[in-house]
Design a protein around this motif. Sequence first.
Motif, mmCIF file in Angstrom:
data_model
loop_
_atom_site.group_PDB
_atom_site.id
_atom_site.type_symbol
_atom_site.label_atom_id
_atom_site.label_comp_id
_atom_site.label_asym_id
_atom_site.label_seq_id
_atom_site.Cartn_x
_atom_site.Cartn_y
_atom_site.Cartn_z
ATOM 1 N N ASN A 2 45.553 67.330 46.908
ATOM 2 C CA ASN A 2 44.555 68.061 47.690
ATOM 3 C C ASN A 2 44.907 68.084 49.169
ATOM 4 O O ASN A 2 44.650 69.069 49.865
ATOM 5 N N LEU A 22 45.331 71.342 51.436
ATOM 6 C CA LEU A 22 44.644 71.481 52.718
ATOM 7 C C LEU A 22 45.638 71.729 53.852
ATOM 8 O O LEU A 22 45.415 72.586 54.714
ATOM 9 N N THR A 43 39.263 76.748 58.292
ATOM 10 C CA THR A 43 39.402 75.737 57.245
ATOM 11 C C THR A 43 38.097 75.581 56.473
ATOM 12 O O THR A 43 38.100 75.419 55.244
ATOM 13 N N ASN A 44 36.969 75.633 57.186
ATOM 14 C CA ASN A 44 35.658 75.574 56.526
ATOM 15 C C ASN A 44 35.505 76.742 55.556
ATOM 16 O O ASN A 44 35.007 76.569 54.433
ATOM 17 N N LEU A 70 37.626 75.999 52.477
ATOM 18 C CA LEU A 70 37.016 74.984 51.627
ATOM 19 C C LEU A 70 35.884 75.558 50.796
ATOM 20 O O LEU A 70 35.708 75.202 49.626
ATOM 21 N N GLY A 75 38.659 75.662 48.116
ATOM 22 C CA GLY A 75 38.883 74.225 48.096
ATOM 23 C C GLY A 75 37.612 73.421 47.991
ATOM 24 O O GLY A 75 37.493 72.359 48.603
ATOM 25 N N ASN A 76 36.645 73.915 47.185
ATOM 26 C CA ASN A 76 35.355 73.231 47.137
ATOM 27 C C ASN A 76 35.408 71.897 46.404
ATOM 28 O O ASN A 76 34.418 71.182 46.351
ATOM 29 N N THR A 125 36.968 66.402 53.059
ATOM 30 C CA THR A 125 37.906 65.894 54.053
ATOM 31 C C THR A 125 37.264 65.756 55.426
ATOM 32 O O THR A 125 36.318 66.476 55.760
ATOM 33 N N GLY A 143 33.100 72.263 54.925
ATOM 34 C CA GLY A 143 32.847 72.677 53.558
ATOM 35 C C GLY A 143 31.441 72.425 53.063
ATOM 36 O O GLY A 143 31.104 72.815 51.953
#
Length: 515
Positions: A334, A338, A367-368, A371, A375-376, A380, A422
Amino acid sequence: MGIAHTINFNFDLDLPRKLRNAAQMILLQSPLSVSQQNLVLLAISEISANYIRHSHPTPTQITLKLDWSSLDFTLTLDDNGGKIANLEINELDELLNADLQTSGYGLSILKDQFDQCTYHVGTPKNQWRLKLQTENKKALYKIAIIDDDTVQLSLLELYLQEHELCLFQSPLDAFQWLKNNQVDIIISDIHMSELDGISFREHISAITHLAITPFVFLTGDSNESLENGIARFNIDDFILKPIQKNKLISVIDRVLQQRKSIEQQTHKLLDTDIKSKLRHTVHEEILDGYLISTFTQSADIGGGDCWHFEKLNNCSLGITLCDVMGHDLKSSFNAARLLGAVQSSSYHFQSTNLETSDYPSYLCDTTNHWLNLAGNDVLTTMLTLSISNESINILNTGGLPPYLVTKEGTLASLPFTAPLLGLFGSPIFESNQCVLKDGERLLLFTDGLVEIANDFQAETDRLQTLQSLFNTPYQDRKDMRDTISEFVTLLPNIDDISLIVIEKQPHKNLAGKFA
């Protein structure tokens, strides 16, 4: 008699990390296997994230309780907040057959993996309760046995009755069944009328999911004749007839232990290869006016620390330090995912018209977004900076606050913090500004450097040791680097440890670059 540990927490947006850190050290005392411990940590992350995302009103108090006996383990989380909105814990197979946009996978995985997973709404508290049966100290194996001699098959069944046995008189029936099933080890007679053992072994070799499954032959042949074929036919071992129970069990245990050792070594090599890409070496003089040093130590297996350095222009630098929660190989995977998203966002930032001081908020925002969409399953912390000769802009989402080290060696925490990424759809990210004087240092680090779960005094002692490292006169910079590196290397490697030291220098014209 059971053992119980209870810890109370005040609610804040850093709750997932605090709960996991507290539970991690307690779990080391429990009878759970490593995979079961990681499952409990996953449950804590998922439930605490739901408190933040969906509990209205949010709780002010959370109680974590871990208790176990020799037979089972129970995780309990109590809170005094509102009911978690729109909570449905569906069966996992229902979700897997549903629309791709369907949510709720995390909780469904917990329901699928735990023996019990319940959520009770009440007054004055709501309660999550999850239970696991502890794995037996003596491993029970799933064993496929193929022998067309019914007497021999019955004898093997008697010898291995404590294990899960899959018995076949027909090698062709066994082959068809094994195409859709996994076992720990396959034991086959070598002389069978329908299909001999060598041909059966060749058939099995074509089944992908059995490629590394141990294979043992039963035979009345001499040692010499069969030993010549072991390497040729990829046989792990053989047992001579008449079969003795102690010999049979000894061979099974030894072969499976050898295979486990190989898997662990492969696992570690893969883990090491991934981590080598997560925290690359950086040239100290990458940016004019600063010296930047990096120190790192990896956990034995797993760990999710990663960092990224991006030259924004000739006189500014972006730095990102992330700590993906988890302590197994998945957290390393992960972290790699990321890091790819962070690198992509950094690259695209160069094509915007934004000021370099906007880099932290831009990176956190993109990035949020990643996620929430892709990438849920990643939880991080992220500490992002843009550095110029005039100032440093800092945005910290859920990580430990950086430390400012004065020229005199005094440590001061910079409590710049924002919610974990996220957890919310479109939060507003605003960076804070910090100005370093010549000779001052800024320390960026992940929790593996300083946090010691449930031992405040030990944590305080480590912080004091860290402070003394920057309050010591050194002969030269190499002496300082070697001393700090030794300090980091000698710390327990339960978790990844990452430390970035940014030191302000008198302005010089140095052309910095990546090592």
